[in-house]
Design an enzyme around this catalytic site. Structure first.
Site, mmCIF file in Angstrom:
data_model
loop_
_atom_site.group_PDB
_atom_site.id
_atom_site.type_symbol
_atom_site.label_atom_id
_atom_site.label_comp_id
_atom_site.label_asym_id
_atom_site.label_seq_id
_atom_site.Cartn_x
_atom_site.Cartn_y
_atom_site.Cartn_z
ATOM 1 N N GLU A 1 0.880 -1.181 0.000
ATOM 2 C CA GLU A 1 0.000 0.000 0.000
ATOM 3 C C GLU A 1 0.907 1.217 0.000
ATOM 4 O O GLU A 1 1.834 1.291 0.794
ATOM 5 C CB GLU A 1 -0.851 0.083 1.265
ATOM 6 N N TYR B 1 -7.758 5.180 -3.264
ATOM 7 C CA TYR B 1 -8.636 5.930 -2.365
ATOM 8 C C TYR B 1 -7.909 7.101 -1.730
ATOM 9 O O TYR B 1 -6.703 7.291 -1.934
ATOM 10 C CB TYR B 1 -9.225 5.006 -1.303
ATOM 11 N N ASP C 1 -6.658 8.576 1.626
ATOM 12 C CA ASP C 1 -6.378 8.220 3.013
ATOM 13 C C ASP C 1 -5.723 9.426 3.673
ATOM 14 O O ASP C 1 -4.672 9.874 3.224
ATOM 15 C CB ASP C 1 -5.447 7.002 3.069
ATOM 16 N N GLU D 1 -3.985 7.072 -2.110
ATOM 17 C CA GLU D 1 -3.315 5.826 -1.742
ATOM 18 C C GLU D 1 -3.719 4.726 -2.717
ATOM 19 O O GLU D 1 -4.878 4.614 -3.103
ATOM 20 C CB GLU D 1 -3.675 5.425 -0.301
ATOM 21 N N THR E 1 -2.101 -2.476 -3.818
ATOM 22 C CA THR E 1 -2.080 -3.494 -4.862
ATOM 23 C C THR E 1 -3.126 -4.559 -4.556
ATOM 24 O O THR E 1 -3.524 -4.736 -3.401
ATOM 25 C CB THR E 1 -0.727 -4.221 -4.956
ATOM 26 N N ARG F 1 -1.994 -11.113 8.874
ATOM 27 C CA ARG F 1 -1.401 -10.310 7.818
ATOM 28 C C ARG F 1 -0.363 -9.445 8.494
ATOM 29 O O ARG F 1 -0.694 -8.541 9.251
ATOM 30 C CB ARG F 1 -2.461 -9.436 7.149
ATOM 31 N N HIS G 1 1.869 -6.512 8.842
ATOM 32 C CA HIS G 1 1.789 -5.170 8.270
ATOM 33 C C HIS G 1 3.126 -4.489 8.565
ATOM 34 O O HIS G 1 3.369 -4.054 9.680
ATOM 35 C CB HIS G 1 0.616 -4.458 8.976
#
Lengths: 58, 490
Positions: free
Chosen positions: B13, B86, B88, B93, B96, B234, B236
């Protein structure tokens, strides 16, 4: 955070630069690219940098 | 021996910097909205936050109880390639789609630059003449404000989070030598420096934590799997720089993914623990000569380069697939070249390529480090407009190597990756966009004119692939037919 404008005398500036200078970088491979970059580089660097203010994100 | 307990599903991202030229007082939120709105290859959809839990903490409930940011109203588009575009905070932003393997993820990351470039050009059509929307794939404005480039790795829930913290911290700190995109100056109260390796290092203040916008932690604990929480987490990763070099993005994702998979397989060895990882983060980033050692908990010291050699050696034995082995060989070559002559990596690493340009200007024009021209060069390296970005100039003149052809990137702008649920999402946006009302990573909601909306759950990132659903989509002329066929298939 507000942009900090720091005024320095020329002597101070040179001292700072000497301190920050670490190595000699060989740039010969890109020297002939600089003229090309000059043509696309923002004309008023000071204004551009001043206006490039982002809000934090994430 | 190679082991793959869970498939390497990953993605990135990126929050992009934004300016409007010739309009000093531009509003970044408005400008970002214009850009997202102007993009034509997507569908404006509500992003459903019902299943999102960004406040959930991987360390457990005692850390939870945080207030949820009101994110429901952000302008959002879902793209035909399965990605999300979008607004952000005050940035456009691009996330993928879920990808399989680092090569594909690096390709869709690169496609994001094209998406933003095209969206910005389209947005300019709706604003006053002479105003140009500049989009920058970087992470700092040089004035103390940072915005992120996050990596996401699907990891088996079986790996204890404490193991991830122990093994990954030293890795993330030392990998900066090949993940940085370079920056003029220091920020956030860190010691003055002319040039440093990364955009982000100055902003990291904690070892572990949930925050992403203040007191940023080396290991982020957001526990929001966008999938079955019993099977997956996930991870991050928020400490990386946005990178323009394709090889560098690939190496960043590939090496990190390999370490995580070795952890899943119990093949990562004993962790290399740093005494003071927070200080080591900026120390490594400020050390452009790659000579300074950082302290380890066992009393020894090691340079970032030495630490990376150690990780490489451990993971070389674990690598199994063709792609794993390719990552290892790219990694090894980069470390060898960094060791021999840092500048020899200018054809692969953003921070080195940019430094060479900046040093050339310093020499030619006799510029001090605080000259605005150097900061301009720094920023403009990251401009995603190929006619302006210095990265693109270096690529065009053969000075930076590529991994992908323009045709591959164009295909990734248009089409979803075939091997994940992003395929289903992208095809649905493309074919049934008018019937979609909202989306999320793990669901799509359709309105086919019935009394209730129809939600299609996509909890498994490895279902909804081309192999599984392409015939179904090809055979369904509209969304109602798709839902009927799905009902039969499930």
């Amino acid at each position: 955070m507000k942009e900090r404008v720091r005024k320095t005398t020329k002597d101070e500036q040179q001292a700072d630069d000497a301190e920050l200078e670490t190595t000699d970088i060989d740039t010969s491979d890109v020297d002939d690219l600089l003229d090309e970059i000059d043509e696309v580089l923002e004309e008023n660097a000071e204004e551009f940098v001043k206006n490039y203010v982002q809000k934090g994100g994430e | 021996m190679a082991n793959s307990l869970s498939p390497p599903v990953l993605g990135t991202e990126t929050e992009f910097g934004i300016t409007v030229r010739n309009q000093g007082d531009f509003n970044p939120v408005t400008a970002s909205s214009l850009v997202v709105n102007a993009y034509r290859r997507g569908r404006r959809l509500r992003w459903s936050m019902e299943e999102e839990t960004p406040e959930r903490d991987a360390r457990g409930d005692r850390y939870a109880a945080r207030s949820r940011a009101a994110m429901d109203d952000f302008l959002n588009a879902v793209l035909g390639n399965g990605a999300r575009l979008y607004v952000d905070h005050a940035h456009p932003e691009y996330s993928t789609p879920e990808c399989l393997g680092p090569r594909q993820a690096a390709l869709y990351d690169k496609a994001g630059e094209v998406v933003l470039h095209e969206a910005a050009r389209a947005a300019e059509a709706s604003i006053a003449d002479g105003r140009r929307v500049g989009i920058y794939k970087n992470n700092s404005d040089g004035k103390g404000n940072s915005y992120g480039a996050h990596e996401n790795y699907l990891v088996s829930r079986d790996v204890p989070f404490g193991d991830i913290v122990a093994h990954l911290t030293g890795f993330l700190v030392s990998r900066q030598i090949f993940t940085g995109s370079g920056k003029v100056g220091a920020e956030n109260g860190r010691p003055r420096v002319g040039y440093q390796i990364t955009q982000r290092a100055d902003f990291f203040e904690e070892r572990v934590g949930l925050e992403t916008t203040l007191k940023r932690p080396i290991i982020n604990t957001r526990d929001e799997p966008h999938g079955d929480p019993k099977r997956f987490r996930r991870l991050h990763v928020i400490i990386g720089d946005a990178t323009r070099s394709e090889i560098q993005t690939y190496l960043k994702l590939g090496s990190t993914s390999l370490l995580l998979r070795a952890l899943e397989a119990g093949a990562a060895g004993s962790p290399l623990l740093l005494s003071d990882p927070v200080s080591a983060t900026w120390q490594v980033s400020h050390d452009t000569g790659l000579t300074q050692a950082v302290a380890l908990e066992d009393g020894s010291t090691a340079t970032a380069l030495a630490l990376q050699w150690e990780y490489l050696e451990r993971l070389a034995g674990f690598a199994g697939s063709e792609e794993d082995n390719d990552v290892i060989s790219v990694w090894e070559e980069v470390l060898q070249d960094l060791e021999r002559d840092v500048m020899s990596t200018a054809d692969r690493l953003d921070w080195v390529a940019k430094r060479r340009i900046i040093e050339a200007y310093r020499t030619r024009d006799g510029l001090a480090w605080d000259d605005p021209k150097l900061k301009t060069l720094d920023l403009q390296y990251h401009d995603v407009d190929p006619t302006r970005g210095l990265y693109d100039r270096l690529v065009a003149s053969g000075r930076i190597r590529r991994m992908f052809t323009d045709e591959e990137v164009r295909a990734a702008v248009n089409d979803p990756p075939p091997g994940t649920r992003a395929y289903f999402r992208g095809r649905c946006v493309d074919k049934y966009g008018a019937a979609l009302v909202s989306a999320n990573w793990d669901s799509l909601v359709f309105d086919v004119g019935e009394s209730t909306l129809r939600r299609v759950p996509m909890m498994d990132p490895l279902r909804g692939t081309r192999e599984m659903v392409s015939d179904l989509i090809d055979e369904s002329p509209d969304a109602a037919a798709l839902l009927a066929n799905l009902g039969g298939a499930e």
